[in-house]
Design a protein around this motif. Structure first.
Motif, PDB file in Angstrom:
ATOM      1  N   CYS A 118      39.915  45.319  47.030  1.00 26.02           N
ATOM      2  CA  CYS A 118      39.737  45.072  48.476  1.00 26.02           C
ATOM      3  C   CYS A 118      38.714  46.007  49.114  1.00 26.02           C
ATOM      4  CB  CYS A 118      41.074  45.167  49.203  1.00 26.02           C
ATOM      5  SG  CYS A 118      41.630  46.855  49.504  1.00 26.02           S
TER       6      CYS A 118
ATOM      7  N   CYS B 234      46.198  47.245  49.362  1.00 24.46           N
ATOM      8  CA  CYS B 234      46.557  46.062  48.556  1.00 24.46           C
ATOM      9  C   CYS B 234      47.404  46.417  47.327  1.00 24.46           C
ATOM     10  CB  CYS B 234      45.311  45.295  48.139  1.00 24.46           C
ATOM     11  SG  CYS B 234      44.390  46.080  46.805  1.00 24.46           S
TER      12      CYS B 234
ATOM     13  N   HIS C 121      46.666  47.961  44.648  1.00 25.11           N
ATOM     14  CA  HIS C 121      45.960  47.982  43.353  1.00 25.11           C
ATOM     15  C   HIS C 121      45.973  49.426  42.827  1.00 25.11           C
ATOM     16  CE1 HIS C 121      43.126  46.967  40.274  1.00 25.11           C
ATOM     17  NE2 HIS C 121      42.118  47.648  40.805  1.00 25.11           N
TER      18      HIS C 121
ATOM     19  N   CYS D 128      38.666  50.861  46.160  1.00 23.99           N
ATOM     20  CA  CYS D 128      39.438  49.822  45.476  1.00 23.99           C
ATOM     21  C   CYS D 128      38.523  48.694  44.994  1.00 23.99           C
ATOM     22  CB  CYS D 128      40.487  49.282  46.450  1.00 23.99           C
ATOM     23  SG  CYS D 128      41.431  47.917  45.768  1.00 23.99           S
TER      24      CYS D 128
ATOM     25  N   CYS E  85      45.514  52.083  45.820  1.00 29.00           N
ATOM     26  CA  CYS E  85      45.068  51.542  47.102  1.00 29.00           C
ATOM     27  C   CYS E  85      46.304  51.194  47.930  1.00 29.00           C
ATOM     28  CB  CYS E  85      44.223  50.283  46.884  1.00 29.00           C
ATOM     29  SG  CYS E  85      43.806  49.456  48.436  1.00 29.00           S
TER      30      CYS E  85
HETATM   31 ZN    ZN Z   1      42.826  47.560  47.604  1.00 35.10          ZN
END
Ligand code: ZN
Length: 262
Positions: free
Chosen positions: A113, A131, A133, A110, A128
């Motif tokens: 993060c 988080c 994403h 990611c 991800c």
């Molecule tokens: Zn992430």
């Protein structure tokens, strides 16, 4: 769209190994087989990605990464060489497979993060779970323009061109810019001239590594050629009977040059 299970029926396969395409006893890197016939790549079958269709048949990509195929008739072919000899349909599916492989290799973690990304099973994306994403394959818009001045065309030798090769001007679109603004800016930056009568020509996915080339035709408006010396080393006006070495017609650059001179 990614899959987690290879198909039972025969399909077209594109197999990558060591950043090349695998070709086996064939003229093409696209080969038609059941997945059970791909013994040399069997440990990668579960990571097959469905790329689309070729000749009304499903087409899958397998990336063996640094592993070489253990097959006595396997050859590894560079992407450019693989594309040159193919028809338009094969060109597009190979270009797509290549870009998907590059996407998956470069989105393991990611960007927000740093956690490991997972493939999404219903669309071509990585996600991800820490988080949320989500990433999609990167496509980089790039303009390419053939500029005419009466019967002449502007051709330039760029720093990254093969020795002796002259082509049309091209460059990446910057954030916040329209295609037209990018054409005017690139032409001014690279050769110092103003252009007019800009019109759209055609587009071509260009998998080196993930460009989308958008072609334009234009006419010289004002100014003398003054190359930037960075991207462009030489540029001049050429007539159809005095052309230097130019790109082949399978590329949009080659087609633009032909169209501009007709
Ligand atoms: Zn992430």
């Amino acid at each position: 769209m990614p899959i987690t299970k290879a198909p039972d029926k025969p399909a077209y396969w594109l197999i990558l190994s060591r950043n090349k395409l695998v070709r086996i006893e064939s003229q093409s890197t696209l080969f038609f087989a059941r997945h059970t016939e791909l013994q040399f790549a069997s440990e990668y079958i579960d990571s097959a990605v469905r790329i689309g269709e070729y000749r009304q048949t499903e087409c899958f990509m397998l990336d063996m990464e640094q592993q070489e195929p253990d097959h006595h008739n396997a050859e590894l072919i560079g992407l450019r060489d693989a594309l040159i000899s193919e028809n338009d349909d094969a060109f597009n599916i190979i270009a797509r497979a290549w870009q998907v492989a590059v996407f998956l290799r470069t989105h393991r973690y990611c960007g927000q993060c740093g956690s490991q990304m997972q493939r999404v099973d219903w669309e071509l994306a990585t996600h991800c779970h820490r988080c949320q994403h989500r990433c999609y394959p990167r496509i980089s818009p790039c303009i390419i323009v053939a500029i005419k001045k009466q019967e002449q065309i502007l051709l330039a030798r760029g720093r990254h061109h093969k020795q002796g090769m002259y082509s049309t001007l091209a460059g990446f679109v910057e954030s916040g810019e329209s295609l037209e603004q990018a054409v005017h800016r690139e032409v001014m930056e690279e050769v110092g001239i103003k252009i007019k009568n800009l019109r759209y020509f055609d587009s071509q996915p260009w998998p080196f590594p993930h460009s989308l080339m958008m072609g334009f035709l234009a006419e010289h408006d004002s100014g003398e050629i003054n190359v930037d010396g960075e991207e462009i080393l030489e540029a001049d006006w050429y007539t159809a009977d005095s052309l230097p070495v130019t790109p082949p017609e399978f590329s949009i650059a080659g087609r633009l040059i032909k169209a501009a001179l007709q």
